[in-house]
Design a protein around this motif. Structure first.
Motif, PDB file in Angstrom:
ATOM      1  N   SER A  21       0.846  -1.199   0.000  1.00 57.76           N
ATOM      2  CA  SER A  21       0.000   0.000   0.000  1.00 57.76           C
ATOM      3  C   SER A  21       0.879   1.246   0.000  1.00 57.76           C
ATOM      4  O   SER A  21       1.985   1.222   0.532  1.00 57.76           O
ATOM      5  CB  SER A  21      -0.871   0.025   1.252  1.00 57.76           C
ATOM      6  N   GLU A  24      -1.827   8.193  -0.510  1.00 57.80           N
ATOM      7  CA  GLU A  24      -2.111   9.172  -1.563  1.00 57.80           C
ATOM      8  C   GLU A  24      -2.333  10.493  -0.831  1.00 57.80           C
ATOM      9  O   GLU A  24      -3.369  10.690  -0.222  1.00 57.80           O
ATOM     10  CB  GLU A  24      -3.345   8.740  -2.363  1.00 57.80           C
ATOM     11  N   SER A  27      -5.691  12.943  -1.068  1.00 55.94           N
ATOM     12  CA  SER A  27      -7.013  12.509  -0.612  1.00 55.94           C
ATOM     13  C   SER A  27      -6.995  11.913   0.784  1.00 55.94           C
ATOM     14  O   SER A  27      -8.035  11.766   1.406  1.00 55.94           O
ATOM     15  CB  SER A  27      -7.581  11.453  -1.574  1.00 55.94           C
ATOM     16  N   CYS A  29      -6.249   8.874   1.188  1.00 53.67           N
ATOM     17  CA  CYS A  29      -6.523   7.457   0.948  1.00 53.67           C
ATOM     18  C   CYS A  29      -5.224   6.664   0.925  1.00 53.67           C
ATOM     19  O   CYS A  29      -4.146   7.215   0.800  1.00 53.67           O
ATOM     20  CB  CYS A  29      -7.233   7.282  -0.394  1.00 53.67           C
ATOM     21  N   THR A  30      -5.369   5.367   1.039  1.00 54.00           N
ATOM     22  CA  THR A  30      -4.257   4.448   0.881  1.00 54.00           C
ATOM     23  C   THR A  30      -4.513   3.651  -0.382  1.00 54.00           C
ATOM     24  O   THR A  30      -5.580   3.067  -0.538  1.00 54.00           O
ATOM     25  CB  THR A  30      -4.150   3.516   2.108  1.00 54.00           C
ATOM     26  N   LEU A  31      -3.555   3.641  -1.286  1.00 51.30           N
ATOM     27  CA  LEU A  31      -3.719   2.969  -2.571  1.00 51.30           C
ATOM     28  C   LEU A  31      -3.071   1.589  -2.540  1.00 51.30           C
ATOM     29  O   LEU A  31      -1.954   1.432  -2.053  1.00 51.30           O
ATOM     30  CB  LEU A  31      -3.094   3.804  -3.684  1.00 51.30           C
ATOM     31  N   HIS A  54      -9.097  -4.937   0.905  1.00 48.18           N
ATOM     32  CA  HIS A  54      -9.725  -3.931   1.762  1.00 48.18           C
ATOM     33  C   HIS A  54     -10.459  -4.582   2.934  1.00 48.18           C
ATOM     34  O   HIS A  54     -10.517  -4.026   4.024  1.00 48.18           O
ATOM     35  CB  HIS A  54     -10.636  -2.987   0.963  1.00 48.18           C
ATOM     36  N   HIS A  73     -14.509   0.515  -0.152  1.00 54.03           N
ATOM     37  CA  HIS A  73     -13.331   1.385  -0.254  1.00 54.03           C
ATOM     38  C   HIS A  73     -13.800   2.561  -1.100  1.00 54.03           C
ATOM     39  O   HIS A  73     -14.407   2.390  -2.160  1.00 54.03           O
ATOM     40  CB  HIS A  73     -12.119   0.648  -0.827  1.00 54.03           C
ATOM     41  N   CYS A  75     -11.999   5.312  -2.199  1.00 57.24           N
ATOM     42  CA  CYS A  75     -11.038   6.063  -3.005  1.00 57.24           C
ATOM     43  C   CYS A  75     -11.144   5.706  -4.477  1.00 57.24           C
ATOM     44  O   CYS A  75     -11.478   4.611  -4.818  1.00 57.24           O
ATOM     45  CB  CYS A  75      -9.634   5.792  -2.503  1.00 57.24           C
TER      46      CYS A  75
END
Length: 75
Positions: A21, A24, A27, A29-31, A54, A73, A75
């Protein structure tokens, strides 16, 4: 060196989730940068099964998923 070399077999699941992960920053968020399922969702092997990343992340960092709760999720 690729991520696979950085995440050897037997690495605890929380460390594997974090290794695959990236944050980001715009935002919050975690990508997911690991494997993607045929349906387009992040996936990870956990307890001998291929699972949605997730959902595993929620279980590991928040707790059990209550019956009837949908884990999205956003994002």
């Amino acid at each position: 060196m690729n991520r696979r070399e950085l995440v050897p077999r037997g690495t605890p699941i929380k460390e594997r989730l974090e290794a695959w992960s990236i944050p980001e920053p715009n935002s919050g968020c975690t990508l997911w940068v690991g494997a993607i399922s045929g349906s387009g969702y992040g996936s990870i092997s956990f307890e001998g099964k291929l699972r949605l990343a997730h959902r595993v992340a929620y279980e590991q960092f928040v707790g059990p998923i209550p019956e009837g709760l949908q884990i999205d999720h956003l994002c």
